[in-house]
Design a protein around this motif. Structure first.
Motif, short mmCIF file in Angstrom:
data_model
loop_
_atom_site.label_atom_id
_atom_site.label_comp_id
_atom_site.label_asym_id
_atom_site.label_seq_id
_atom_site.Cartn_x
_atom_site.Cartn_y
_atom_site.Cartn_z
N ILE A 40 0.98 -1.17 0.04
CA ILE A 40 -0.10 -0.11 0.09
C ILE A 40 0.68 1.35 0.16
CG2 ILE A 40 -1.89 1.07 1.24
CD1 ILE A 40 -2.81 -1.60 2.19
N PHE A 41 1.62 1.46 0.58
CA PHE A 41 3.14 3.08 0.28
C PHE A 41 3.90 2.53 0.03
CE2 PHE A 41 3.57 3.27 6.18
CZ PHE A 41 1.91 3.17 5.64
N ILE A 42 4.20 1.63 -0.95
CA ILE A 42 5.01 1.26 -2.00
C ILE A 42 4.17 2.23 -3.23
CG2 ILE A 42 6.64 0.34 -3.95
CD1 ILE A 42 6.74 -1.36 -2.26
N GLY A 45 3.81 5.89 -2.89
CA GLY A 45 4.32 6.28 -3.42
C GLY A 45 5.01 6.64 -4.48
N LEU A 46 4.79 6.13 -5.18
CA LEU A 46 4.13 5.78 -7.08
C LEU A 46 3.67 6.41 -7.61
CD1 LEU A 46 6.00 2.09 -7.70
CD2 LEU A 46 7.72 3.87 -7.56
N ASN A 47 1.90 6.40 -7.12
CA ASN A 47 1.62 7.09 -7.53
C ASN A 47 1.01 7.68 -7.07
OD1 ASN A 47 0.67 5.14 -9.86
ND2 ASN A 47 0.67 3.82 -8.43
N GLY A 48 1.64 8.38 -6.25
CA GLY A 48 1.68 10.22 -6.04
C GLY A 48 0.37 10.03 -5.13
N LEU A 107 14.02 4.19 -0.34
CA LEU A 107 14.56 4.62 -1.59
C LEU A 107 13.65 5.09 -2.54
CD1 LEU A 107 13.88 0.37 0.05
CD2 LEU A 107 16.37 1.80 -0.52
N LEU A 108 12.69 5.23 -2.48
CA LEU A 108 11.84 5.97 -3.42
C LEU A 108 12.38 7.63 -3.92
CD1 LEU A 108 8.21 4.86 -3.26
CD2 LEU A 108 10.06 4.66 -4.88
N GLY A 109 13.06 8.49 -3.00
CA GLY A 109 13.38 9.65 -2.85
C GLY A 109 12.24 10.80 -3.45
N PHE A 157 7.25 -3.61 -8.41
CA PHE A 157 6.32 -2.32 -8.43
C PHE A 157 6.92 -1.38 -9.69
CE2 PHE A 157 4.36 -4.05 -4.88
CZ PHE A 157 3.37 -4.06 -4.57
N LYS A 158 7.67 -0.67 -9.55
CA LYS A 158 7.83 -0.40 -11.12
C LYS A 158 8.40 -0.67 -12.28
CE LYS A 158 11.40 3.29 -8.18
NZ LYS A 158 12.53 3.78 -8.83
N ASN A 159 8.40 -2.20 -12.39
CA ASN A 159 8.70 -3.21 -13.83
C ASN A 159 7.64 -3.32 -14.10
OD1 ASN A 159 11.55 -1.86 -13.78
ND2 ASN A 159 11.81 -3.21 -12.68
#
Length: 161
Positions: A40-42, A45-48, A107-109, A157-159
């Motif tokens: 959920i957190f990742i 983070g990736l989707n704002g 890790l995501l910056g 998740f990024k890929n």
């Protein structure tokens, strides 16, 4: 667990019970009703998106990367002399929900917007697995650290999402 122990003793049926602690890793669905906090957190983070933190965020868990649980499961299948035993499969360390959030942000910056909500009724304040018996009898040692597991999960998740 009790039945496994009894059947192991009475019927010589080989059993091993494994208690997995807060398993996370690639392929977890952050939108599932059973989703745990890591995906959920990742995903947020990736989707704002903003995340909810129940309570003060200081509740802690023994987050365990999936490769560690797979390793322990394979060890349990081949280790002689452990039939009927119960093992905690974890990393033996706990991190707060806020620690988890900060690590994912690092890790995501980025910073992940979050809001604190009421604590969930009946939620355990802290959980941590004692892995000493698994270590002693099966040679189990977590091979993937909390941060490396998060890094692997984030990359997946990024890929793939």
């Amino acid at each position: 667990e009790n039945y496994c122990e009894v059947f192991s003793k009475i019927y010589d049926l080989e059993t091993v019970s494994l208690r997995y602690f807060n398993v996370f890793g690639p392929r977890q669905d952050p939108k599932s009703q059973y989703a745990v906090v890591v995906p959920i957190f990742i995903d947020a983070g990736l989707n704002g998106r903003q995340v909810e933190i129940h309570g003060d965020g200081l509740q802690s868990r023994d987050f365990t990367y999936i490769a560690n649980t797979v390793d322990a499961t394979l060890l349990a299948a081949v280790t002689p002399g452990i039939s009927g035993k119960v093992f905690n499969i974890a990393c033996g360390k706990r991190y707060s929900v806020l620690d988890l959030l900060k690590t994912i942000e690092g890790l995501l910056g980025i910073s992940i917007r979050h809001v604190h909500t009421k604590p969930r009724p009946g939620d355990a304040r802290h959980t941590q697995g004692d892995i000493s018996l698994a270590s002693q009898l099966m040679g189990y040692k977590p091979k993937v650290s909390f941060e490396d597991g998060l890094r692997n999960t984030i990359e997946w998740f990024k890929n793939n999402t």
